[in-house]
Each structure stands twice: as C-alpha cells, then as structure tokens.
Write a protein that holds these residues in place. Structure first.
Motif, PDB file in Angstrom:
ATOM      1  N   PHE A  42      13.251   2.848  -1.201  1.00  0.00           N
ATOM      2  CA  PHE A  42      12.549   4.071  -1.592  1.00  0.00           C
ATOM      3  C   PHE A  42      11.947   3.942  -2.983  1.00  0.00           C
ATOM      4  CE2 PHE A  42      12.438   8.131  -3.842  1.00  0.00           C
ATOM      5  CZ  PHE A  42      11.431   8.738  -3.107  1.00  0.00           C
ATOM      6  N   GLU A  43      12.695   3.396  -3.934  1.00  0.00           N
ATOM      7  CA  GLU A  43      12.172   3.248  -5.293  1.00  0.00           C
ATOM      8  C   GLU A  43      10.891   2.433  -5.300  1.00  0.00           C
ATOM      9  OE1 GLU A  43      16.303   3.528  -7.936  1.00  0.00           O
ATOM     10  OE2 GLU A  43      15.614   1.582  -7.174  1.00  0.00           O
ATOM     11  N   SER A  44      10.862   1.374  -4.535  1.00  0.00           N
ATOM     12  CA  SER A  44       9.665   0.531  -4.470  1.00  0.00           C
ATOM     13  C   SER A  44       8.499   1.289  -3.836  1.00  0.00           C
ATOM     14  CB  SER A  44       9.979  -0.733  -3.656  1.00  0.00           C
ATOM     15  OG  SER A  44       8.826  -1.531  -3.506  1.00  0.00           O
ATOM     16  N   ALA A  45       8.781   2.003  -2.753  1.00  0.00           N
ATOM     17  CA  ALA A  45       7.724   2.725  -2.039  1.00  0.00           C
ATOM     18  C   ALA A  45       7.179   3.888  -2.855  1.00  0.00           C
ATOM     19  CB  ALA A  45       8.256   3.224  -0.692  1.00  0.00           C
ATOM     20  N   PHE A  46       8.072   4.606  -3.539  1.00  0.00           N
ATOM     21  CA  PHE A  46       7.602   5.774  -4.285  1.00  0.00           C
ATOM     22  C   PHE A  46       6.863   5.358  -5.549  1.00  0.00           C
ATOM     23  CE2 PHE A  46       8.197   9.789  -6.759  1.00  0.00           C
ATOM     24  CZ  PHE A  46       7.496  10.610  -5.886  1.00  0.00           C
ATOM     25  N   ALA A  47       7.307   4.280  -6.204  1.00  0.00           N
ATOM     26  CA  ALA A  47       6.555   3.760  -7.349  1.00  0.00           C
ATOM     27  C   ALA A  47       5.139   3.367  -6.924  1.00  0.00           C
ATOM     28  CB  ALA A  47       7.283   2.564  -7.960  1.00  0.00           C
ATOM     29  N   ALA A  48       5.030   2.692  -5.790  1.00  0.00           N
ATOM     30  CA  ALA A  48       3.714   2.287  -5.289  1.00  0.00           C
ATOM     31  C   ALA A  48       2.869   3.508  -4.962  1.00  0.00           C
ATOM     32  CB  ALA A  48       3.881   1.404  -4.057  1.00  0.00           C
ATOM     33  N   TYR A  49       3.474   4.527  -4.378  1.00  0.00           N
ATOM     34  CA  TYR A  49       2.736   5.735  -4.031  1.00  0.00           C
ATOM     35  C   TYR A  49       2.181   6.414  -5.280  1.00  0.00           C
ATOM     36  CZ  TYR A  49       1.551  10.355  -2.312  1.00  0.00           C
ATOM     37  OH  TYR A  49       0.868  11.505  -2.022  1.00  0.00           O
ATOM     38  N   GLY A 231      27.074   7.267 -20.206  1.00  0.00           N
ATOM     39  CA  GLY A 231      26.153   7.613 -19.138  1.00  0.00           C
ATOM     40  C   GLY A 231      26.607   8.761 -18.255  1.00  0.00           C
ATOM     41  N   TYR A 232      26.014   8.802 -17.071  1.00  0.00           N
ATOM     42  CA  TYR A 232      26.217   9.875 -16.092  1.00  0.00           C
ATOM     43  C   TYR A 232      26.561   9.260 -14.743  1.00  0.00           C
ATOM     44  CZ  TYR A 232      23.595  12.753 -19.451  1.00  0.00           C
ATOM     45  OH  TYR A 232      23.172  13.404 -20.572  1.00  0.00           O
ATOM     46  N   ASN A 233      27.014  10.079 -13.831  1.00  0.00           N
ATOM     47  CA  ASN A 233      27.050   9.699 -12.427  1.00  0.00           C
ATOM     48  C   ASN A 233      25.939  10.487 -11.753  1.00  0.00           C
ATOM     49  OD1 ASN A 233      27.500   9.201  -9.755  1.00  0.00           O
ATOM     50  ND2 ASN A 233      29.631   9.864  -9.723  1.00  0.00           N
ATOM     51  N   SER A 234      24.757   9.907 -11.700  1.00  0.00           N
ATOM     52  CA  SER A 234      23.575  10.608 -11.184  1.00  0.00           C
ATOM     53  C   SER A 234      22.752   9.652 -10.329  1.00  0.00           C
ATOM     54  CB  SER A 234      22.730  11.158 -12.337  1.00  0.00           C
ATOM     55  OG  SER A 234      21.643  11.903 -11.842  1.00  0.00           O
ATOM     56  N   ARG A 235      23.365   9.210  -9.232  1.00  0.00           N
ATOM     57  CA  ARG A 235      22.723   8.204  -8.391  1.00  0.00           C
ATOM     58  C   ARG A 235      22.084   8.849  -7.171  1.00  0.00           C
ATOM     59  NH1 ARG A 235      28.288   5.041  -9.136  1.00  0.00           N
ATOM     60  NH2 ARG A 235      28.894   6.673  -7.677  1.00  0.00           N
ATOM     61  N   LEU A 236      20.914   8.367  -6.797  1.00  0.00           N
ATOM     62  CA  LEU A 236      20.305   8.780  -5.541  1.00  0.00           C
ATOM     63  C   LEU A 236      21.171   8.263  -4.403  1.00  0.00           C
ATOM     64  CD1 LEU A 236      18.006   9.937  -3.791  1.00  0.00           C
ATOM     65  CD2 LEU A 236      16.788   7.777  -4.115  1.00  0.00           C
ATOM     66  N   ASP A 237      21.548   9.170  -3.486  1.00  0.00           N
ATOM     67  CA  ASP A 237      22.413   8.810  -2.381  1.00  0.00           C
ATOM     68  C   ASP A 237      21.662   7.943  -1.363  1.00  0.00           C
ATOM     69  OD1 ASP A 237      25.126   9.669  -1.003  1.00  0.00           O
ATOM     70  OD2 ASP A 237      23.578   9.732   0.536  1.00  0.00           O
ATOM     71  N   GLU A 238      22.348   6.953  -0.801  1.00  0.00           N
ATOM     72  CA  GLU A 238      21.724   6.070   0.182  1.00  0.00           C
ATOM     73  C   GLU A 238      21.188   6.831   1.398  1.00  0.00           C
ATOM     74  OE1 GLU A 238      21.420   2.344   0.921  1.00  0.00           O
ATOM     75  OE2 GLU A 238      21.035   2.646  -1.198  1.00  0.00           O
ATOM     76  N   LEU A 239      21.942   7.811   1.877  1.00  0.00           N
ATOM     77  CA  LEU A 239      21.495   8.561   3.050  1.00  0.00           C
ATOM     78  C   LEU A 239      20.230   9.355   2.750  1.00  0.00           C
ATOM     79  CD1 LEU A 239      24.882   9.884   4.495  1.00  0.00           C
ATOM     80  CD2 LEU A 239      23.526   7.941   5.282  1.00  0.00           C
ATOM     81  N   GLN A 240      20.198   9.977   1.567  1.00  0.00           N
ATOM     82  CA  GLN A 240      18.992  10.721   1.196  1.00  0.00           C
ATOM     83  C   GLN A 240      17.816   9.766   1.002  1.00  0.00           C
ATOM     84  OE1 GLN A 240      18.940  13.811   1.573  1.00  0.00           O
ATOM     85  NE2 GLN A 240      21.123  14.243   1.635  1.00  0.00           N
ATOM     86  N   ALA A 241      18.066   8.604   0.436  1.00  0.00           N
ATOM     87  CA  ALA A 241      16.998   7.622   0.257  1.00  0.00           C
ATOM     88  C   ALA A 241      16.441   7.178   1.602  1.00  0.00           C
ATOM     89  CB  ALA A 241      17.515   6.421  -0.528  1.00  0.00           C
ATOM     90  N   ALA A 242      17.312   7.022   2.588  1.00  0.00           N
ATOM     91  CA  ALA A 242      16.859   6.628   3.922  1.00  0.00           C
ATOM     92  C   ALA A 242      15.922   7.674   4.506  1.00  0.00           C
ATOM     93  CB  ALA A 242      18.074   6.430   4.843  1.00  0.00           C
TER      94      ALA A 242
END
Length: 368
Positions: A42-49, A231-242
C-alpha cells in the motif's frame, strides 16, 4: 416514502465485498500481521498515486499529523511552543495534532467561498515564532496552495497538508500529498479512500523525515528493541492495508461518479434559500462532502429528515468555541462562526444514483 440515508457504508462497500474478503483472507493466512507485505504494497501504491517519493502507513489521520510535527522537531526545524498557522474552520483533529506535538496553533479565518483557509489573512498572523502553515483540504477541495506556498517561501515556513478529506484532489494537476513538505491522510471509513476501521498515512519527498516518521510509528526503534526516539505505537494494520490496496484501484472511478452527482445537484437545486458549494477553478474537487448553506439550516435539516432524507453538519462547533480550547473562547472569528451556523451536508456517496439526487433536490426546492 423513499428513505435516503446520509451514508450507508455497507452499500458503499458492497460492490467490492467479495474481493475485499479475498484480500483480507490472504492477509490472515499469510501469518504476517504487523508492518509486512500489505503495508509495504500500500505504501508503494499510495506514494505513486500521490506522486510523492515516500509513504508511511500509520494508525490514523490524527497521528499522521502528530508524527509529521514530531519528525520536524527531531530534524530541528520545529521546537516546542513554535507557532503553526491553522484554519479556524476545520475539524478539531487538525488543531489537536498541533497541540499534541507541543506546538501552538494560531487560527486564521477561511475564505467564505471554499471554506478553506484564506491565504490573504495568513501574513498578518505571522510572528517571529511562526514556523509552519497547516493547509487543510476541507470537504475534498484543495486549499489555495500557490498563495499559501508564496507566503511560506517569503517567511521560510514549512507547509504541511492535512489531506484527511482530500484524497485524489489536485491543485493545477498536482495531487494532494505532493503539494507541501509533508502530508497527513486519514482513511477513516467515510473517506473517499476509506478503510474498514482506523488507518492513516504520511507522504513526503524528504527522506530524512520519512525515515524518522517510520521509526516514530514503531516505538522509535532503529533496529528491533533498540530505541532511538521516544516513539509511538501507530502502525498501519496489515488487514486495513490489504483493504486499502484494493480500494485504491477504484478510488478515481468513485470520485468521478461523485463529481457527476455533485454536478447534478448543482444543476437541479434552484431554491434561493440554499447556497450551493463553490468549486475553485484551480483544482479538482473530489466531493468528500457536498455542503450547502442556509440561514434556516436547522429547519432545513428537520424538514429533510421528515422526508426520509439524511443530512449531517460538518461541523456544528468551531474549534475556538470548544471547551478543550477555552483560551480561545473569546476570539472573534465571524466567518468561521457563520459557516458553522449555516452549513449542512447532503448525501454524497457512491451508493447514490441520479434518481436519489432528483428526489433530494426536488425536496429542497420545495423548502420554504
């Protein structure tokens, strides 16, 4: 009587449900649940978008902005108690993010037409402590980025986009997420790119900021268990990324449908009691929300409710009148207050069709 809800997310997501289930099951069976393949895809696709070099997935839109500010503090470009110019007319999260990062938000009135920050008023609010401008793309329409960036360049200020409502919008052909130094996105389920839960991301072309934010979202680690930052615990969840990877492929199609529905609204609503939304010529409005204004807003909302038509108010309380910012309660911000007292959001989502827009418009035209 035909009932038209303001928003039915089940209906919005229904056309894609089979494919979404498949993506989710693939993620579940992978056994990789934290910052793994789906997030990277998702990170790669959204950066490209967006046209940006980097995208960092995080837990939600609020923390996307907080992490940007914290990252710039680590880089030495911001310091605690520095001032950040913010729109007075925005969702409260825009303001909270600045405060959470130990910075001081300075509210500036909006342009009454676009509801976004009025760039002509920014300069008079700049002091020697001002270090950044937060440009919010409200309701799906870009702020006036040329004017904002011109002032920012004059005073050597950072420009940070709050693109929580601006997915897919553009300014003179450049998409949100690539219009400033960094941008924070929310993928709350109601957005043009909506997850099925909380999710967010940061985009930037600054590698140093990208690296720092990627660390901050994951406890501030460098290598595992080695903490470089607090830091934080602020990670994009794998399921949401899918889910987001899949839905991103269809976002422009959905935006185009919403643009057609918005055009139909604007051609059909003729009641002079109703002020239709303004679309600036400099960019593509993506209609996250379709907002009208009326001096009889509350009566109009009640009238439409009786007709089975759902509405919402975005937003009834301006930030400077809320208890959390009681030090602002005496501020005189009449344009912001006028908007909050008259704004009403009509149904605007891809579960609607032209027949529904005709029904809503006809009802509005009969309102007195």
């Amino acid at each position: 009587m035909t009932k038209i809800p303001f928003l039915d997310l089940q209906q919005v997501n229904q056309p894609y449900m089979a494919e979404i289930k498949e993506k989710v099951f693939q993620s579940l069976y992978s056994g990789k649940y934290i910052l793994s393949d789906c997030v990277r895809e998702f990170e790669s696709a959204f950066a490209a978008y967006c046209g940006s070099k980097y995208c960092i997935g995080v837990a939600n839109g609020l923390e996307a902005l907080v992490l940007i500010f914290e990252g710039y503090k680590i880089l030495g470009l911001l310091q605690t108690n520095d001032e950040v110019i913010v729109p007075a007319n925005t969702y409260i999260a825009s303001i909270i993010a600045v405060s959470r990062a130990g910075l001081k938000p300075v509210p500036v009135e909006p342009d009454i037409r676009t509801y976004n920050i009025n760039p002509d008023l920014i300069e008079q609010n700049i002091t020697e402590k001002t270090k950044a401008i937060l440009a919010v793309h409200l309701y799906g329409q870009c702020a006036d980025m040329d004017a904002i960036k011109k002032t920012a360049a004059k005073y050597k200020l950072l420009v940070i986009e709050d693109a929580a409502q601006g997915h897919g919008a553009d300014f003179k052909g450049t998409k949100t997420g690539n219009l400033g130094d960094a941008a924070g996105f929310s993928f709350y389920p109601t957005k043009n790119l909506g997850a099925m839960g909380d999710a967010g991301a940061i985009t930037t072309n600054n590698k140093d900021l990208s690296d720092i934010v990627a660390s901050l979202r994951n406890y501030g680690w460098g290598e595992k268990y080695n903490c470089i930052y607090r830091g934080y615990n602020s990670r994009l969840d794998e399921l949401q990324a899918a889910i987001l990877v899949f839905k991103l492929k269809y976002m422009d199609d959905e935006i185009n449908k919403k643009r057609k529905l918005a055009s139909l609204y604007k051609s059909l609503i003729t009641n002079r009691e109703i002020l239709l939304p303004f679309e600036a010529a400099y960019g593509r409005h993506t209609w996250h929300l379709f907002t009208v204004r009326s001096e009889k807003r509350d009566r109009l909302a009640a009238y439409l409710h009786e007709k089975g038509i759902g509405t919402a108010i975005h937003y009834p309380y301006p930030p400077h009148k809320q208890k959390a910012y009681k030090e602002w309660n005496s501020l005189n911000l009449p344009v912001t207050e006028t908007i909050c007292q008259t704004i009403l959001s009509l149904p605007m989502n891809t579960a609607l069709n032209e027949e529904y827009i005709h029904i809503i418009s006809e009802a509005i035209n009969k309102f007195k």
